[in-house]
Design a protein around this motif. Sequence first.
Motif, short mmCIF file in Angstrom:
data_model
loop_
_atom_site.label_atom_id
_atom_site.label_comp_id
_atom_site.label_asym_id
_atom_site.label_seq_id
_atom_site.Cartn_x
_atom_site.Cartn_y
_atom_site.Cartn_z
N ILE A 1 44.27 48.31 39.97
CA ILE A 1 42.94 48.27 39.32
C ILE A 1 42.48 46.82 39.56
O ILE A 1 41.72 46.24 38.88
N CYS A 2 43.15 46.25 40.58
CA CYS A 2 42.59 44.70 41.16
C CYS A 2 41.11 44.79 41.43
O CYS A 2 40.35 43.78 41.19
N ASP A 3 40.73 45.66 42.09
CA ASP A 3 39.07 45.93 42.56
C ASP A 3 38.27 45.82 41.40
O ASP A 3 37.38 45.08 41.33
N PRO A 4 38.59 46.75 40.26
CA PRO A 4 37.58 46.98 39.18
C PRO A 4 37.91 45.60 38.53
O PRO A 4 36.66 45.23 37.85
N VAL A 5 38.97 45.27 38.35
CA VAL A 5 39.18 43.94 37.50
C VAL A 5 38.28 42.84 37.76
O VAL A 5 37.59 42.34 37.27
N ARG A 6 38.38 42.62 39.15
CA ARG A 6 37.70 41.52 39.99
C ARG A 6 36.09 41.67 39.75
O ARG A 6 35.29 41.03 39.68
N GLU A 7 35.59 43.07 40.01
CA GLU A 7 34.14 43.31 39.90
C GLU A 7 33.90 43.07 38.47
O GLU A 7 32.51 42.62 38.29
N HIS A 8 34.50 43.45 37.45
CA HIS A 8 34.12 43.07 36.14
C HIS A 8 34.08 41.75 35.55
O HIS A 8 33.23 41.41 34.70
N LEU A 9 34.95 40.87 36.43
CA LEU A 9 35.01 39.49 36.11
C LEU A 9 33.88 38.67 37.01
O LEU A 9 33.49 37.61 36.70
N TRP B 1 44.18 34.44 30.83
CA TRP B 1 43.92 34.22 32.20
C TRP B 1 45.14 33.84 32.65
O TRP B 1 45.28 34.32 33.86
N GLY B 2 46.32 33.39 32.24
CA GLY B 2 47.50 33.25 32.68
C GLY B 2 48.03 34.52 33.44
O GLY B 2 48.80 34.56 34.34
N PHE B 3 48.17 35.62 32.53
CA PHE B 3 48.53 36.76 32.90
C PHE B 3 47.97 37.51 34.02
O PHE B 3 48.41 38.01 34.88
N VAL B 4 46.37 37.41 33.82
CA VAL B 4 45.49 38.19 34.85
C VAL B 4 45.78 37.34 36.24
O VAL B 4 45.96 38.17 37.12
N ARG B 5 45.92 36.25 36.05
CA ARG B 5 46.11 35.30 37.24
C ARG B 5 47.37 35.73 37.87
O ARG B 5 47.55 36.07 39.10
N ALA B 6 48.52 35.66 37.21
CA ALA B 6 49.87 36.25 37.74
C ALA B 6 49.82 37.43 38.17
O ALA B 6 50.60 37.77 39.35
N GLU B 7 49.02 38.53 37.69
CA GLU B 7 49.07 39.88 38.25
C GLU B 7 48.25 40.02 39.42
O GLU B 7 48.87 40.68 40.43
N MET B 8 47.03 39.10 39.67
CA MET B 8 46.42 39.26 40.85
C MET B 8 47.10 38.71 41.71
O MET B 8 47.21 39.22 42.95
N ARG C 1 50.46 38.28 42.29
CA ARG C 1 51.59 39.37 42.43
C ARG C 1 51.31 40.40 43.31
O ARG C 1 51.76 40.82 44.56
N ALA C 2 49.89 41.00 43.02
CA ALA C 2 49.22 41.99 43.80
C ALA C 2 48.80 41.69 45.27
O ALA C 2 48.39 42.39 46.10
N GLY C 3 48.67 40.22 45.49
CA GLY C 3 48.20 39.73 46.67
C GLY C 3 46.62 39.88 46.71
O GLY C 3 45.97 39.71 47.86
N ALA C 4 45.94 39.59 45.63
CA ALA C 4 44.49 39.93 45.39
C ALA C 4 44.11 38.41 45.19
O ALA C 4 44.77 37.56 44.62
N GLY C 5 42.84 38.38 45.78
CA GLY C 5 42.21 36.84 45.71
C GLY C 5 41.77 36.87 44.09
O GLY C 5 41.52 37.93 43.57
N LEU C 6 41.65 35.73 43.62
CA LEU C 6 41.19 35.48 42.11
C LEU C 6 39.81 35.25 41.95
O LEU C 6 39.34 34.45 42.74
#
Length: 297
Positions: A160-168, A182-189, A191-196
């Motif tokens: 869900i990294c892509d839809p989360v990024r698009e919504h943010l 934000w700390g949890f979203v940042r950590a999960e992104m 962990r998934a290797g996705a850009g913040l």
Amino acid sequence: MTGMHFAPDGVLVRKALRRLEDGPRSSVDLAAEVLGMHGCPPAMAGRLVAQLLEGIPEIARDEEDGDAWRLAAGSRRPRNPAARGLRDLRYAVVDIETNGGVAGASGRVVEIAIVDVDRGAIGGCYSTLVDAGVAIPPWITRLTGIRTEMTHGAPSFSQICDPVREHLRGRVFVAHNAAYDWGFVRAEMRRAGAGLPRGPRLCTVHMARRLLPGLERLGLDSVADYYGIEIRERHRARGDAVATARILVRMLEDAERRGWTTWPALRKALGPVPRRGRDKRPDRPSERVEPHERRHE
């Protein structure tokens, strides 16, 4: 160059905004006109301009040409950035539920919701359970109603990294205790290797300290009760995010009545966000929260 950082209200962003007032620009054009990098290869220009402009609320990628940039729809950012109105900004109100661990360590997101707020109006809501591959302890189930088996078959956070990024993207990140979410979203992104996603953040607890100084407790229940807002599905991401979005709308109205009508004026009035320890205990008796509300302090 991937580690470069650009201030959201810096000279380069203001320069890019002036260029975009005349119409869309490609990454190559902006690299030359804003960064002074004439003849920059398209791939490098795309990366650099994305680092500069992604997360700026008034700027969006052109829908017809993904390598072009334009002013976001409805954006009326004046040439003087200090005059930006709070209602001209777009907000993403976020709430998460976790397995009770610490962000970046054993803590994992098991549910997330993001509510859009545009020009004082609440829009759509993105929400989903998340299969973090971990067991949800009984005390979290008692609090949220979320059981481990409920997350089976749900997408992982990497999915869900892509839809989360698009919504943010292009929005102010808002949460009740924004540092926690934000700390949890940042950590999960990460962990998934996705850009913040880049952009400013706003905490409704911090706003409550300044706007509602007489309120004894600053938990979500207390602030919602002050504004007469009902929380449906308490301790579920969607219910709490919708309630926080409604609180945000009321708080922005209160801020404007006090004369804090622009983003810089609001940030100045709120002052620095107090640092918190991991246990999120309030530092003053007037800011007491119940133990079960500490994640929403």
